[in-house]
Design a protein around this motif. Structure first.
Motif, PDB file in Angstrom:
ATOM      1  N   LEU B 247       0.807  -1.214   0.000  1.00 54.39           N
ATOM      2  CA  LEU B 247       0.000   0.000   0.000  1.00 54.39           C
ATOM      3  C   LEU B 247       0.844   1.270   0.000  1.00 54.39           C
ATOM      4  N   GLY B 248       1.906   1.238   0.805  1.00 57.24           N
ATOM      5  CA  GLY B 248       2.751   2.423   0.940  1.00 57.24           C
ATOM      6  C   GLY B 248       3.289   2.911  -0.394  1.00 57.24           C
ATOM      7  N   VAL B 249       3.652   1.967  -1.248  1.00 54.11           N
ATOM      8  CA  VAL B 249       4.174   2.334  -2.567  1.00 54.11           C
ATOM      9  C   VAL B 249       3.127   3.162  -3.321  1.00 54.11           C
ATOM     10  N   PHE B 250       1.881   2.735  -3.223  1.00 58.57           N
ATOM     11  CA  PHE B 250       0.830   3.355  -4.034  1.00 58.57           C
ATOM     12  C   PHE B 250       0.289   4.637  -3.420  1.00 58.57           C
ATOM     13  N   THR B 251       0.169   4.674  -2.097  1.00 61.50           N
ATOM     14  CA  THR B 251      -0.331   5.918  -1.498  1.00 61.50           C
ATOM     15  C   THR B 251       0.697   7.034  -1.665  1.00 61.50           C
ATOM     16  N   ARG B 252       1.966   6.691  -1.746  1.00 66.74           N
ATOM     17  CA  ARG B 252       2.976   7.726  -1.983  1.00 66.74           C
ATOM     18  C   ARG B 252       2.867   8.273  -3.400  1.00 66.74           C
ATOM     19  N   LEU B 253       2.498   7.406  -4.332  1.00 71.48           N
ATOM     20  CA  LEU B 253       2.422   7.835  -5.734  1.00 71.48           C
ATOM     21  C   LEU B 253       1.100   8.522  -6.061  1.00 71.48           C
ATOM     22  N   LEU B 254       0.020   7.970  -5.528  1.00 73.87           N
ATOM     23  CA  LEU B 254      -1.319   8.364  -5.990  1.00 73.87           C
ATOM     24  C   LEU B 254      -1.600   9.859  -5.864  1.00 73.87           C
ATOM     25  N   ALA B 255      -1.528  10.393  -4.651  1.00 75.57           N
ATOM     26  CA  ALA B 255      -1.917  11.792  -4.451  1.00 75.57           C
ATOM     27  C   ALA B 255      -0.917  12.739  -5.090  1.00 75.57           C
ATOM     28  N   ARG B 256       0.353  12.389  -5.001  1.00 73.28           N
ATOM     29  CA  ARG B 256       1.361  13.253  -5.624  1.00 73.28           C
ATOM     30  C   ARG B 256       1.104  13.365  -7.113  1.00 73.28           C
ATOM     31  N   ASN B 257       0.815  12.243  -7.739  1.00 73.39           N
ATOM     32  CA  ASN B 257       0.641  12.269  -9.187  1.00 73.39           C
ATOM     33  C   ASN B 257      -0.714  12.852  -9.593  1.00 73.39           C
ATOM     34  N   ALA B 258      -1.676  12.768  -8.683  1.00 73.56           N
ATOM     35  CA  ALA B 258      -3.018  13.248  -9.020  1.00 73.56           C
ATOM     36  C   ALA B 258      -3.125  14.752  -8.870  1.00 73.56           C
ATOM     37  N   THR B 259      -2.734  15.262  -7.703  1.00 70.57           N
ATOM     38  CA  THR B 259      -2.966  16.679  -7.409  1.00 70.57           C
ATOM     39  C   THR B 259      -1.734  17.378  -6.864  1.00 70.57           C
ATOM     40  N   GLY B 260      -0.651  16.644  -6.662  1.00 69.56           N
ATOM     41  CA  GLY B 260       0.544  17.252  -6.097  1.00 69.56           C
ATOM     42  C   GLY B 260       0.540  17.276  -4.577  1.00 69.56           C
ATOM     43  N   GLN B 261      -0.450  16.652  -3.953  1.00 69.88           N
ATOM     44  CA  GLN B 261      -0.432  16.534  -2.493  1.00 69.88           C
ATOM     45  C   GLN B 261       0.476  15.373  -2.110  1.00 69.88           C
ATOM     46  N   ALA B 262       1.045  15.450  -0.898  1.00 69.26           N
ATOM     47  CA  ALA B 262       1.902  14.344  -0.466  1.00 69.26           C
ATOM     48  C   ALA B 262       1.066  13.083  -0.261  1.00 69.26           C
ATOM     49  N   VAL B 263      -0.143  13.274   0.233  1.00 73.81           N
ATOM     50  CA  VAL B 263      -1.023  12.138   0.465  1.00 73.81           C
ATOM     51  C   VAL B 263      -2.450  12.678   0.453  1.00 73.81           C
ATOM     52  N   THR B 264      -3.434  11.850   0.126  1.00 75.71           N
ATOM     53  CA  THR B 264      -4.809  12.347   0.189  1.00 75.71           C
ATOM     54  C   THR B 264      -5.161  12.649   1.646  1.00 75.71           C
ATOM     55  N   SER B 265      -6.088  13.582   1.877  1.00 78.76           N
ATOM     56  CA  SER B 265      -6.414  13.985   3.249  1.00 78.76           C
ATOM     57  C   SER B 265      -6.890  12.797   4.076  1.00 78.76           C
ATOM     58  N   TYR B 266      -7.624  11.921   3.436  1.00 76.34           N
ATOM     59  CA  TYR B 266      -8.127  10.730   4.134  1.00 76.34           C
ATOM     60  C   TYR B 266      -7.743   9.479   3.365  1.00 76.34           C
ATOM     61  N   THR B 267      -7.161   8.529   4.070  1.00 80.11           N
ATOM     62  CA  THR B 267      -6.920   7.206   3.506  1.00 80.11           C
ATOM     63  C   THR B 267      -7.616   6.241   4.455  1.00 80.11           C
ATOM     64  N   SER B 268      -8.782   5.760   4.044  1.00 80.88           N
ATOM     65  CA  SER B 268      -9.634   5.008   4.962  1.00 80.88           C
ATOM     66  C   SER B 268      -9.548   3.517   4.673  1.00 80.88           C
ATOM     67  N   HIS B 269      -9.360   2.754   5.732  1.00 79.10           N
ATOM     68  CA  HIS B 269      -9.279   1.296   5.594  1.00 79.10           C
ATOM     69  C   HIS B 269     -10.555   0.691   6.174  1.00 79.10           C
ATOM     70  N   TYR B 270     -11.274  -0.042   5.373  1.00 76.00           N
ATOM     71  CA  TYR B 270     -12.504  -0.672   5.862  1.00 76.00           C
ATOM     72  C   TYR B 270     -12.317  -2.179   5.861  1.00 76.00           C
ATOM     73  N   MET B 271     -12.637  -2.774   7.017  1.00 72.13           N
ATOM     74  CA  MET B 271     -12.340  -4.186   7.171  1.00 72.13           C
ATOM     75  C   MET B 271     -13.561  -4.975   7.612  1.00 72.13           C
ATOM     76  N   GLN B 272     -14.301  -4.395   8.557  1.00 76.96           N
ATOM     77  CA  GLN B 272     -15.403  -5.154   9.150  1.00 76.96           C
ATOM     78  C   GLN B 272     -16.670  -4.312   9.151  1.00 76.96           C
ATOM     79  N   PRO B 273     -17.826  -5.006   9.183  1.00 74.01           N
ATOM     80  CA  PRO B 273     -19.071  -4.245   9.364  1.00 74.01           C
ATOM     81  C   PRO B 273     -19.113  -3.670  10.774  1.00 74.01           C
ATOM     82  N   LYS B 274     -19.888  -2.610  10.936  1.00 71.19           N
ATOM     83  CA  LYS B 274     -20.075  -2.048  12.282  1.00 71.19           C
ATOM     84  C   LYS B 274     -20.976  -2.991  13.070  1.00 71.19           C
TER      85      LYS B 274
END
Ligand code: SF4
Lengths: 249, 459
Positions: B247-274
């Motif tokens: 994941l780290g490889v991609f989150t470092r690339l994604l926001a920088r390449n999309a908008t020039g941000q270091a990372v998106t404001s929110y990176t949410s991980h969903y695993m289980q139902p509430k």
């Protein structure tokens, strides 16, 4: 300087419309002591067909090209785009020794001068403000310069050859390597976007008061010249071979 | 849309100041991207790594998908598989009906755009509220996104002000961004609080953990998922990453390449139902496995939808996202679109400058793929008869010296002698904004014959 036997490849549109570019290339290589041969039955590298999707229809032209240019030490051409096409897209031919050699030994003029002949100073005088148009296939295909998208050491073979010229002022552009919109048959099938891209590119050079736009690809310059003449602008285009040949060697 | 890209582009360019504004706006995004990327000395290595991970995923997709499904089920999620858009839409409708939900919010998902989910649900009497600000704006206006990351980038502030005035009752003529954003926020708050189901897209799905990862800048995916008891995550089957550490490889690339941000404001991980809630994951094929089986074009499935290739594309910036007619515009859309049935002109809507391939964080050779599509479309007769015949004739002319010389002589003669009116007839699209080159006295070949002293010609 080593002497090679060079097959001079003059792309079709240069042969037909810009003979002075072919002449400058020939004279320059001869001044540098090279044995230059122009196979006089040559036609075209087939790129106009292949870029339009007619690679199959281009095979006969590819084969004709290989037949004309086999056996030289190097094949040199004043076009980054055509050199790239031969090197990269002749992969659909059966890879005989001739085909392989022709592909490997085809060079764009500037890279031949810097990489093979290792020319340092051509002793040119060109007292003008000049903007560099780093045409896309040469830039991103042949890597004649570092592309602005890549995070790498900055270099440019075109700039290296020109910056030693006496009196020359190389301008910086707002967008150092945006496409001019020629794109081969793109210029005909998407004329509006193509012309708009060309106008924007010219405007960038004008904003920085270039007198000349130069490139290693006459096709881009032909497109921009067409716009410049239509709009009656003062800025001029010149192929880099025509500048480099104004030397005092 | 039935018109071609070239026609749509001409229309877009008719308003030149607006086209300039569009070009400049996206160029600024590209420049931000350059700066952000340059801050990472190992940027090019990171791209290499991301590309290699995606290659590995595609080569073993069946294994990873099963691993992901098993892990997700173990976490308590329910997993559905949809073969195509129709099945996907039906699955979504069934879930909504099962939970008798009326209030549904959705964060950004290009997949649901691709499948036409909103339209389908609407036809079934179900309303979905898009909660991404840009998406909400175009939803109000009944428009399609013109960019995959910046869906309303084609709109000016004033136009958004007008839309909000009409839909949300903001002051007429007020297009202050802060004012409008506050109004949107208030409007969306109500939707979040009432939400019974939250739908999200998926940026990454981790095979080893069974979790899905959603990247947003507005936190709207979280707002929805945290307030609604039921969450549905929709993903194309190519979204898999093998390991959490990838994941780290991609989150470092994604926001920088999309908008020039270091990372998106929110990176949410969903695993289980509430507790008391339900979590669904819908995995969609819709043409992807067919692409997977085609080695020539498989690399388009590596795309992480960063939008970088759009921002850098000189054609996209000057023709707008809607000119492509396909749900995903720009270079990547032009290689993803199902050409052989629709959109046969898209691979030609490029100057093949290659800038897209250089910015692509997963190293898709986009411009090479366009080149190959052109060949295939020509061979499959998806281009006009006239064009095919012209290419055949040119092929014959260029493959022989005499024929070629005649062609050149005719061209030079025509440019020199034909009256301007005839030369610049509308069929000569070169003449739209350009002069033809001037005809020289003679060709290089003719000059060489008389002027070259050395008679060392090979032939
Ligand atoms: S093709 Fe590459 S650059 Fe374009 S959106 Fe996909 S990942 Fe980004």
């Amino acid at each position: 300087m080593k002497q090679y036997r060079i097959g001079l490849f003059i792309p079709c549109y240069i042969d037909m419309f810009y003979p002075q570019v072919g002449i400058a290339t020939l004279e320059l290589l001869q001044k540098l002591g090279q044995e230059v041969v122009y196979p006089d039955k040559q036609t075209c590298c087939g790129q106009p067909l292949a870029n339009s999707g007619a690679e199959k229809e281009a095979i006969a032209t590819y084969k004709h090209f290989v037949a004309q240019f086999r056996g030289f030490d190097y094949i040199v051409t004043p076009s980054g785009s055509c050199a790239y096409h031969v090197r990269h897209h002749f992969d659909i031919l059966e890879q005989t020794d001739d085909v392989r050699q022709v592909r490997e030994n085809t060079f764009e003029l500037c890279e031949f001068l810097t990489d093979i002949l290792q020319v340092e100073d051509l002793k040119i005088k060109f007292p003008h403000r000049v903007g560099l148009h780093q045409s896309c296939h040469g830039l991103r295909g042949l890597k004649l310069a570092s592309a602005s998208e890549l995070i790498e050491q900055r270099y440019s073979k075109l700039r290296r050859l020109l910056e030693k010229a006496e009196g020359i002022e190389l301008i910086e552009l707002d967008r150092p390597d945006e496409c001019c919109g020629f794109g081969g048959t793109f210029s005909i099938f998407e004329p509006d976007v193509s012309v708009k891209m060309g106008r924007d590119r010219i405007a960038d050079h004008e904003r920085h008061h270039a007198e000349y736009i130069t490139s290693y690809d006459m096709s881009c310059l032909m497109h921009m010249e067409g716009i410049i003449r239509r709009q009656g602008k003062a800025i001029k285009v010149i192929h880099v071979a025509e500048i480099l040949n104004r030397n005092s060697l | 849309m039935n018109s071609t890209h070239a026609e749509n582009a001409a229309q877009f360019l008719a308003d030149e100041p607006r086209a300039n504004w569009h070009d400049e706006t996206l160029w600024i995004v590209r420049q931000k991207r350059d700066k952000a990327a340059a801050n990472i000395p190992e940027w090019e290595r990171l791209r290499q790594q991301a590309s290699a991970i995606k290659d590995e995923v595609l080569a073993n997709l069946d294994v990873y998908l099963e691993q992901f499904e098993a892990a997700a089920i173990k976490n308590g999620a329910t997993v559905f598989w949809a073969a195509d858009a129709a099945e996907f839409n039906q699955i979504m409708l069934n879930i909504i009906r099962r939970h008798k939900a009326k209030n549904i919010v959705k964060s950004k998902s290009m997949l649901t755009e691709e499948c036409g989910l909103n339209r389908f649900l609407q036809s079934q009497g179900v309303e979905v509220v898009d909660t991404d600000l840009g998406e909400r704006i175009i939803q109000f206006r009944h428009e399609a996104p013109s960019h995959i990351v910046l869906p309303a980038i084609h709109l000016k502030r004033q136009e958004i002000g007008e839309t909000f005035h009409e839909k949300l009752g903001t002051e007429a003529g007020n297009s202050d961004p802060t004012y409008l954003t506050r109004a949107a926020r208030k409007h969306l708050r109500e939707k979040f609080l009432a939400a019974e189901i939250a739908i999200t897209g998926v940026n990454f799905a981790v095979a080893e953990t069974g979790s899905v990862v959603v990247c947003t800048n507005e936190g709207n995916a979280d707002m929805g998922v945290q307030s609604a008891p039921v969450q549905i995550h929709c993903m194309g089957l190519e979204k898999i990453l093998p390991r959490q550490t990838d994941l780290g490889v991609f989150t470092r690339l994604l926001a920088r390449n999309a908008t020039g941000q270091a990372v998106t404001s929110y990176t949410s991980h969903y695993m289980q139902p509430k507790p008391e809630g339900a979590m669904y994951i819908v995995i969609v094929d819709n043409g992807r496995s067919a692409r997977l089986a085609n080695p020539k074009y498989i690399q388009s499935l590596k795309c992480i939808r960063c939008g970088g290739c759009m921002n850098t594309c000189p054609v996209y910036r000057r023709s707008g996202g809607h000119s492509y007619g396909y749900v995903i515009p720009g270079p990547i859309g032009s290689i993803l679109a199902p050409h052989t049935h629709h959109y046969p002109d898209l691979p030609f809507a490029s100057s093949l400058c290659g800038s897209c391939s250089n910015v692509c964080p997963v190293k898709i050779e986009i411009h090479e793929q366009l080149y190959h599509w052109r060949q295939d479309l020509m061979q499959h007769r998806q281009t006009s008869w006239l064009k095919r015949m012209a290419m055949k004739a040119t092929g014959i002319a260029l493959s022989g010296n005499r024929r070629y010389n005649t062609l050149g002589a005719v061209a030079r003669w025509a440019v020199a002698h034909l009256p301007r009116k005839l030369l610049y007839l509308p069929v000569n699209t070169w003449g739209v904004g350009r002069e033809l080159p001037q005809a020289p006295q003679q060709s290089f070949k003719a000059w060489y014959k008389t002027n070259n002293p050395s008679k060392k010609q090979t032939s």
